[in-house]
Design an enzyme around this catalytic site. Sequence first.
Site, PDB file in Angstrom:
ATOM      1  N   HIS A  19      -2.246  -2.500   7.064  1.00 34.29           N
ATOM      2  CA  HIS A  19      -2.985  -1.403   7.712  1.00 34.29           C
ATOM      3  C   HIS A  19      -2.681  -1.383   9.216  1.00 34.29           C
ATOM      4  O   HIS A  19      -2.439  -0.316   9.799  1.00 34.29           O
ATOM      5  CB  HIS A  19      -4.503  -1.576   7.521  1.00 34.29           C
ATOM      6  CG  HIS A  19      -4.970  -1.407   6.106  1.00 34.29           C
ATOM      7  ND1 HIS A  19      -5.756  -2.337   5.471  1.00 34.29           N
ATOM      8  CD2 HIS A  19      -4.774  -0.410   5.213  1.00 34.29           C
ATOM      9  CE1 HIS A  19      -6.031  -1.912   4.235  1.00 34.29           C
ATOM     10  NE2 HIS A  19      -5.439  -0.752   4.064  1.00 34.29           N
ATOM     11  N   LYS A  43     -18.123   2.478  -5.049  1.00 34.75           N
ATOM     12  CA  LYS A  43     -17.407   1.207  -4.944  1.00 34.75           C
ATOM     13  C   LYS A  43     -18.358   0.082  -4.602  1.00 34.75           C
ATOM     14  O   LYS A  43     -19.393   0.291  -3.998  1.00 34.75           O
ATOM     15  CB  LYS A  43     -16.337   1.313  -3.861  1.00 34.75           C
ATOM     16  CG  LYS A  43     -15.017   1.836  -4.380  1.00 34.75           C
ATOM     17  CD  LYS A  43     -13.915   1.451  -3.431  1.00 34.75           C
ATOM     18  CE  LYS A  43     -12.549   1.706  -4.022  1.00 34.75           C
ATOM     19  NZ  LYS A  43     -11.486   1.266  -3.121  1.00 34.75           N
ATOM     20  N   ARG A  92       3.808   2.156   0.195  1.00 26.57           N
ATOM     21  CA  ARG A  92       4.497   0.863   0.205  1.00 26.57           C
ATOM     22  C   ARG A  92       5.635   0.845  -0.793  1.00 26.57           C
ATOM     23  O   ARG A  92       6.697   0.302  -0.542  1.00 26.57           O
ATOM     24  CB  ARG A  92       3.509  -0.260  -0.167  1.00 26.57           C
ATOM     25  CG  ARG A  92       2.419  -0.470   0.842  1.00 26.57           C
ATOM     26  CD  ARG A  92       1.261  -1.223   0.250  1.00 26.57           C
ATOM     27  NE  ARG A  92       0.615  -0.440  -0.815  1.00 26.57           N
ATOM     28  CZ  ARG A  92      -0.570  -0.715  -1.322  1.00 26.57           C
ATOM     29  NH1 ARG A  92      -1.225  -1.770  -0.908  1.00 26.57           N
ATOM     30  NH2 ARG A  92      -1.083   0.041  -2.261  1.00 26.57           N
ATOM     31  N   SER A 130      -5.356  -4.688  -0.076  1.00 27.18           N
ATOM     32  CA  SER A 130      -6.680  -5.278   0.146  1.00 27.18           C
ATOM     33  C   SER A 130      -7.171  -5.963  -1.121  1.00 27.18           C
ATOM     34  O   SER A 130      -7.796  -7.019  -1.069  1.00 27.18           O
ATOM     35  CB  SER A 130      -7.684  -4.205   0.560  1.00 27.18           C
ATOM     36  OG  SER A 130      -7.327  -3.642   1.789  1.00 27.18           O
TER      37      SER A 130
END
Length: 180
Positions: A19, A43, A92, A130
């Site tokens: 990040h 979440k 990514r 993460s």
Amino acid sequence: MKRVKAIYPGSFDPPTNGHLDLIERGRKIFDELVVAILRNPEKDPLFSLSDRRKMLEVMTADFDNVSVDTFDGLTVDYAMRVDASVVLRGIRAISDYEYELQMALMNRKLQPGLETVFMMPAEKYSYLSSRLVREVAQLGGNIDCLVPDLVAQKLREKMDPAHKFDNSEPAPKRSRKKQS
Ligand code: PNS
């Protein structure tokens, strides 16, 4: 000349070196960059919203054109509220592409004037997420090179049984999506 303001929305649970790499790249091409942490009631985050905010504020303290904020609801509505014209997202690997494409096109449908810009983090972070950082930390692995020192410290505190019941945000279910 027109100044370009971008938002970089995400969960950042926790923020990683990937990040940070993207923030550093983004701040070079946009006049202003707002790191926008989603408050997502569906979440069950490891870190509270205020912890994530504090960590990102420390990580970006030296960047004069970067700020940190939190938001609820649609990303496009938040972008309009803060007068941003770009959504920055990181890609990514090819596996990120499908989810990111769907989101970018849905956001364009909702708000045609808002552009999504994809940037790639450094190759050395292409495997980093993460979710994996949380998992490695929870299982006692070394996360020192994956996250900034402050985040590593906070993760160690979380894994310490004395801190384990420290998270005040509500629980429920997880959905299948890109690993953030
Ligand atoms: O770091 P993440 O979890 O990959 O970030 C995903 C995020 C926050 C960018 C995405 O879930 C989002 O934009 N949520 C806000 C609600 C919204 O706008 N949903 C429609 C997206 S097309």
